[in-house]
Design a protein around this motif. Structure first.
Motif, mmCIF file in Angstrom:
data_model
loop_
_atom_site.group_PDB
_atom_site.id
_atom_site.type_symbol
_atom_site.label_atom_id
_atom_site.label_comp_id
_atom_site.label_asym_id
_atom_site.label_seq_id
_atom_site.Cartn_x
_atom_site.Cartn_y
_atom_site.Cartn_z
ATOM 1 N N LEU A 128 -17.277 -13.984 -7.164
ATOM 2 C CA LEU A 128 -18.681 -14.304 -7.419
ATOM 3 C C LEU A 128 -19.555 -13.054 -7.383
ATOM 4 O O LEU A 128 -19.214 -12.066 -6.744
ATOM 5 N N GLU B 38 -20.924 -21.457 -7.090
ATOM 6 C CA GLU B 38 -19.824 -21.336 -8.041
ATOM 7 C C GLU B 38 -20.149 -22.044 -9.360
ATOM 8 O O GLU B 38 -19.864 -21.525 -10.441
ATOM 9 N N TYR C 220 -22.745 -19.936 -11.127
ATOM 10 C CA TYR C 220 -22.056 -18.760 -11.671
ATOM 11 C C TYR C 220 -21.349 -19.099 -12.981
ATOM 12 O O TYR C 220 -21.506 -18.397 -13.985
#
Length: 125
Positions: free
Chosen positions: A76, A98, A101
């Motif tokens: 990340l 996540e 991202y």
């Protein structure tokens, strides 16, 4: 960043590297960017450069490229990246990092490979 004497336009070099990385649908880590600048810039200064590029790109409707820079030892981006997304309202405080991202990465991977470059352009930050 301070007043560093530079023989090269490192912010432009970083930007061009990020565009190439997006076109290749890849990611980089901070160590790569620091080496790219021949150790002229620290990690914090690289964040400042990335922030400037992101603000400029978002103002003209381009997806930001900072998403391509992984935290060393992680898949990340950095906490600073996610704080930037929060400040730009591109992420909600309770959202899963996540998932955010992946969403932002897909935007970069969809946009940048379609763009043709006619040469290295000077960026005004």
């Amino acid at each position: 960043m301070g007043n560093k004497t530079m023989d090269f336009d490192y912010p432009l070099i970083i930007y061009n590297e990020m565009v190439t990385t997006a076109k290749n649908k890849s990611t980089v880590d901070y160590e790569h960017l620091i080496l790219l600048t021949r150790n002229v810039f620290t990690r914090e200064e690289i964040d400042g450069i990335l922030l400037g590029h992101c603000i400029s790109d978002l103002e003209i409707g381009k997806p930001e490229l900072w998403v391509l820079v992984r935290e060393n030892g992680s898949e990340l981006p950095s906490n600073d990246y996610f704080e930037f997304l929060l400040s730009q309202q591109l992420m909600l405080p309770a959202e899963n990092r996540e998932e955010v991202y992946k969403r932002q990465l897909n935007k970069a991977y969809e946009y940048w490979p379609k763009r043709k470059r006619t040469g290295k352009k000077k960026r005004n930050l």
